[in-house]
Scaffold this motif. Sequence first.
Motif, PDB file in Angstrom:
ATOM      1  N   ARG A 123      25.635  84.874 -20.597  1.00 45.12           N
ATOM      2  CA  ARG A 123      26.768  84.542 -21.454  1.00 45.12           C
ATOM      3  C   ARG A 123      27.338  85.810 -22.060  1.00 45.12           C
ATOM      4  NH1 ARG A 123      25.780  80.582 -25.973  1.00 45.12           N
ATOM      5  NH2 ARG A 123      28.021  80.222 -25.760  1.00 45.12           N
ATOM      6  N   SER A 124      28.656  85.877 -22.069  1.00 44.74           N
ATOM      7  CA  SER A 124      29.307  87.039 -22.666  1.00 44.74           C
ATOM      8  C   SER A 124      30.576  86.595 -23.384  1.00 44.74           C
ATOM      9  CB  SER A 124      29.651  88.080 -21.596  1.00 44.74           C
ATOM     10  OG  SER A 124      30.564  87.532 -20.657  1.00 44.74           O
TER      11      SER A 124
ATOM     12  N   ASP B 156      22.481  83.525 -14.746  1.00 46.62           N
ATOM     13  CA  ASP B 156      23.674  83.258 -15.552  1.00 46.62           C
ATOM     14  C   ASP B 156      23.544  83.955 -16.898  1.00 46.62           C
ATOM     15  OD1 ASP B 156      24.844  81.683 -13.618  1.00 46.62           O
ATOM     16  OD2 ASP B 156      23.912  79.836 -14.349  1.00 46.62           O
TER      17      ASP B 156
ATOM     18  N   TRP C   8      33.024  82.125 -25.403  1.00 46.04           N
ATOM     19  CA  TRP C   8      31.950  82.544 -24.508  1.00 46.04           C
ATOM     20  C   TRP C   8      32.228  82.085 -23.082  1.00 46.04           C
ATOM     21  CZ3 TRP C   8      27.745  85.415 -26.219  1.00 46.04           C
ATOM     22  CH2 TRP C   8      27.600  85.528 -27.602  1.00 46.04           C
ATOM     23  N   SER C   9      31.807  82.906 -22.133  1.00 46.10           N
ATOM     24  CA  SER C   9      31.906  82.546 -20.716  1.00 46.10           C
ATOM     25  C   SER C   9      30.594  82.906 -20.033  1.00 46.10           C
ATOM     26  CB  SER C   9      33.059  83.291 -20.031  1.00 46.10           C
ATOM     27  OG  SER C   9      34.296  82.921 -20.596  1.00 46.10           O
ATOM     28  N   GLN C  10      30.300  82.194 -18.967  1.00 41.51           N
ATOM     29  CA  GLN C  10      29.089  82.473 -18.204  1.00 41.51           C
ATOM     30  C   GLN C  10      29.434  83.323 -16.983  1.00 41.51           C
ATOM     31  OE1 GLN C  10      26.993  78.856 -17.258  1.00 41.51           O
ATOM     32  NE2 GLN C  10      25.821  78.946 -19.153  1.00 41.51           N
TER      33      GLN C  10
END
Length: 238
Positions: free
Chosen positions: A108-109, A106, A97-99
């Motif tokens: 998350r994806s 923000d 996951w990255s923000q």
Amino acid sequence: MLNQKTMALMLAGAVAFAPLSLSAEELRQLHVTGEASMDVAPDQAVITLGVREQAEEAGAAMEQVSVRMNEVMTSLGNSGIAGEDMQTQHVSMHPVWSQVRRDEQDERSITGFEASNMLTVTLHDIDGIGGVLDDVLRAGANEFRGLSFSYSERDTAQDLLRTQAVENAFHKARQLAEASGMALGPVREIRDGGSAGGAPMMAMEMARSSDMPISAGTVSLEHNVSVTFDIMEPSGPN
């Protein structure tokens, strides 16, 4: 003549009071713990190692891990490690996951996937551990969870320690009884406290080196038992 009810009460009273004198004797007991230990040179080691990879697609991450782990296992086989001394500990897959900042918020994806495969390896040639570690690093292992040493004849050693622990308990009991002016009676109970000890797991640095130096040291083994003895007044001269 006493009726049946009176007789029953008298018998019940006799049964109730009979253990009182016995419990007084039971209080005259000695409880000791016998201990024994030894240090032995380890003759085998267990390494937990693995491969961890990331990719945009889950299938690609797992494929990369599978390819590298096959190379690691082939390297271990070429080093003389038998198949029964290699065991898969676990295989895992999870998203990465990255923000991302969007519209001042923000979010998350998922940006990829991470796969891993961990392997436990038992080595019977301690002198060759450094070379084996160097080989698996070159083959693609990039995850290490530790190295521990053990003694293959542990059960035989523990049998000896158990006997020595009982002997130690008798020695302590005789000494305590004599010091207190009492005589040591028969054994009433023995409880096996079990074994303990073993070399602690060692952390391993992820570094490529030629024949990484490894010191096995010694493995400490311990055993203890609890023994209960009767003690009594020493008998006088006839």
